[in-house]
Write an enzyme that holds these catalytic residues in place. Structure first.
Site, PDB file in Angstrom:
ATOM      1  N   GLU A   1     -10.290   6.950   3.153  1.00 47.07           N
ATOM      2  CA  GLU A   1     -11.150   6.025   3.885  1.00 47.07           C
ATOM      3  C   GLU A   1     -10.294   4.825   4.264  1.00 47.07           C
ATOM      4  O   GLU A   1      -9.288   4.546   3.610  1.00 47.07           O
ATOM      5  CB  GLU A   1     -12.310   5.568   3.005  1.00 47.07           C
ATOM      6  CG  GLU A   1     -11.995   4.409   2.051  1.00 47.07           C
ATOM      7  CD  GLU A   1     -10.924   4.696   1.004  1.00 47.07           C
ATOM      8  OE1 GLU A   1     -10.751   5.870   0.627  1.00 47.07           O
ATOM      9  OE2 GLU A   1     -10.264   3.730   0.575  1.00 47.07           O
ATOM     10  N   LYS A  17       0.813  -1.221   0.000  1.00 54.87           N
ATOM     11  CA  LYS A  17       0.000   0.000   0.000  1.00 54.87           C
ATOM     12  C   LYS A  17       0.848   1.275   0.000  1.00 54.87           C
ATOM     13  O   LYS A  17       0.412   2.308  -0.489  1.00 54.87           O
ATOM     14  CB  LYS A  17      -0.951   0.012   1.194  1.00 54.87           C
ATOM     15  CG  LYS A  17      -2.104  -0.964   0.996  1.00 54.87           C
ATOM     16  CD  LYS A  17      -3.174  -0.778   2.048  1.00 54.87           C
ATOM     17  CE  LYS A  17      -4.410  -1.579   1.717  1.00 54.87           C
ATOM     18  NZ  LYS A  17      -4.220  -3.034   1.916  1.00 54.87           N
ATOM     19  N   SER A  20       1.955  -9.826  -0.550  1.00 52.97           N
ATOM     20  CA  SER A  20       1.526  -8.429  -0.480  1.00 52.97           C
ATOM     21  C   SER A  20       1.866  -7.736   0.839  1.00 52.97           C
ATOM     22  O   SER A  20       2.037  -6.524   0.875  1.00 52.97           O
ATOM     23  CB  SER A  20       0.023  -8.326  -0.745  1.00 52.97           C
ATOM     24  OG  SER A  20      -0.699  -9.157   0.147  1.00 52.97           O
TER      25      SER A  20
HETATM   26  C1  LIG Z   1      -5.016  -4.054   1.558  1.00 51.93           C
HETATM   27  C2  LIG Z   1      -4.269  -5.313   1.377  1.00 51.93           C
HETATM   28  C3  LIG Z   1      -4.599  -6.246   0.353  1.00 51.93           C
HETATM   29  C4  LIG Z   1      -5.786  -6.087  -0.536  1.00 51.93           C
HETATM   30  O1  LIG Z   1      -5.844  -4.959  -1.328  1.00 51.93           O
HETATM   31  P1  LIG Z   1      -5.593  -4.973  -2.898  1.00 51.93           P
HETATM   32  O2  LIG Z   1      -5.934  -3.605  -3.312  1.00 51.93           O
HETATM   33  O3  LIG Z   1      -6.495  -6.012  -3.503  1.00 51.93           O
HETATM   34  O4  LIG Z   1      -4.175  -5.317  -3.107  1.00 51.93           O
HETATM   35  C5  LIG Z   1      -3.802  -7.366   0.204  1.00 51.93           C
HETATM   36  N1  LIG Z   1      -2.756  -7.599   1.019  1.00 51.93           N
HETATM   37  C6  LIG Z   1      -2.413  -6.748   2.008  1.00 51.93           C
HETATM   38  C7  LIG Z   1      -1.238  -7.073   2.867  1.00 51.93           C
HETATM   39  C8  LIG Z   1      -3.156  -5.595   2.233  1.00 51.93           C
HETATM   40  O5  LIG Z   1      -2.806  -4.756   3.220  1.00 51.93           O
END
Ligand SMILES: *Cc1c(COP(=O)(O)O)cnc(C)c1O
Length: 395
Positions: free
Chosen positions: A114, A92, A380
């Site tokens: 948000e 993010k 992620s």
């Molecule tokens: C917010 C988040 C996601 C999901 O959001 P996407 O916009 O689909 O990438 C996935 N993994 C983590 C670690 C997150 O914080």
């Protein structure tokens, strides 16, 4: 390959999905962004500053890690793209940094956002502190209770957290309040959206900013192997930003399979799920046309997943387009499967992933890959934020 796969066409449409369905009072704000975002994103001075901050502040490039013991376990070659190692612990930050630089170039002084789980709120509060900008985060009052550590982080970083007490007091209601704020303060305020969702140009803007993930893969993967490209890239999808970023530079390369995991929650039929593709129909959510989970009357259904970051009732328009054109395959991963995959990675590789990323890892149990294949999983985020949930479920 459909040329509109990579970039949206006129009006911000990827095929039938996308657009900007906003109330008239919001139109000037959206139009300002539509008119300027590409020229700013492509400006060499902007890019130089963005890449410098990604490197010096966010810790990029993130490693592409050959996961040997995980590979042995599944009998194929697995590589992990380590977004968990970025500052604040998830992809993010890539988006938040890019958008705050954009906001500054538009002359904005105040940032609103948000947040549901609080992860995007923390990333936004972080970059606002770094840039010395005012930060107001709208968050459903129920989420404020459920995500206390993230609320405390945002406050520590100097942000104002506004609990939203309308509706179900969750993400949907927070978005509505943020939009109301944006309408009331159009001149000085920038709305920093956290995923590849929302009215055009946000989905394209966020996908472009997150595309740094696959931009790095383009050189990292050949360095580690004797191949030019992997056989498949796997990612979890909430709104779709980490998937969009990990897929982006391979969208036009049909030799690379793109595979997405959406959150099944307690099961697609259980009523407690966030499986947008499995259940969704086309609808309008947060200003764009895409797949949305809704009831027979077209009311958006409250989503559920063990992982708060996937707990979203919609999906970005690029991902919806990749689904209907068959470019990306979608699978549903339930809570239990994601938890098991999270634990397995911890035990085999010494990496505790976010439960969101656990959904992508769980695809390895659902699909079969050949021994000679090379699979990249976009990790992620890191799992520190999920410790309480993980420990509770382990019993
Ligand atoms: C917010 C988040 C996601 C999901 O959001 P996407 O916009 O689909 O990438 C996935 N993994 C983590 C670690 C997150 O914080």
């Amino acid at each position: 390959m459909n040329p509109t796969t990579l970039h949206p066409g006129p009006g911000g449409f990827y095929g039938e999905f996308g657009g900007a369905y906003v109330p008239e009072m919001l139109w000037p704000n959206v139009k300002e962004l539509q008119d300027h975002y590409l020229e700013i994103l492509e400006d060499p001075a902007f890019l130089a500053e963005y890449y410098r901050l990604l490197k010096e502040y966010a810790g990029r490039p993130t490693p592409l890690y050959p996961a040997e013991r995980l590979s042995q376990h599944y009998g194929t070659h697995i590589f992990l793209k380590r977004e968990d190692l970025t500052h604040t612990g998830a992809h993010k930050i890539n988006n938040a940094l890019g958008q705050i630089l954009l906001a500054r170039r538009l002359g904005k002084e105040r940032i609103i956002a948000e947040t549901g789980a609080g992860q995007h709120g923390v990333a936004t509060a972080t970059v606002c502190a770094r840039m010395g900008m005012h930060c107001t985060i709208y968050m459903g009052a129920l989420d404020v209770q459920r995500q206390r550590p993230n609320v405390e982080r945002m406050k520590l970083l100097g942000a104002t957290v506004v609990p939203v007490t309308s509706g179900n007091q969750t993400l949907k209601d927070a978005v509505n309040e943020a939009l109301r704020d944006w309408i009331s303060h159009p001149g000085e305020t920038y709305y920093l959206i956290g995923s590849a969702v929302g009215p055009h140009p946000y989905p394209d803007l966020v996908a472009r900013l997150q595309s740094v993930i696959s931009e790095e893969l383009l050189w990292q993967f050949p360095e580690l192997t004797d191949r030019r490209e992997p056989d498949a890239i796997l990612a979890c999808v909430g709104g779709g930003s980490n998937a969009a970023g990990a897929f982006y530079h391979y969208l036009d390369n049909d030799r690379v399979r793109l595979i997405a995991a959406e959150a099944g929650g307690k099961g697609v039929e259980s009523g407690e799920t966030a499986a947008t593709i499995a259940l969704g129909k086309t609808g309008i959510l947060h200003g764009c046309k895409s797949y949305v989970i809704q009831d027979d009357d077209g009311q958006i259904t409250e989503p559920y997943s063990v992982s708060a970051g996937l707990d979203y009732p919609g999906l970005g328009p690029l991902l919806s387009h990749l689904f209907v054109t068959g470019r990306a395959a979608f699978h549903t991963v339930n809570d239990d499967e994601a938890l098991a995959a999270t634990l397995l990675l911890a035990r085999l590789e010494g990496i505790i992933p976010a439960l969101e990323s656990g959904h992508a890892l769980a695809l390895l149990d659902k699909l079969s890959f050949k021994p000679e294949e090379n699979i990249i999983i976009n990790l992620s985020g890191r799992g520190d934020k999920d410790m309480e949930t993980i420990l509770k479920r382990m019993g």
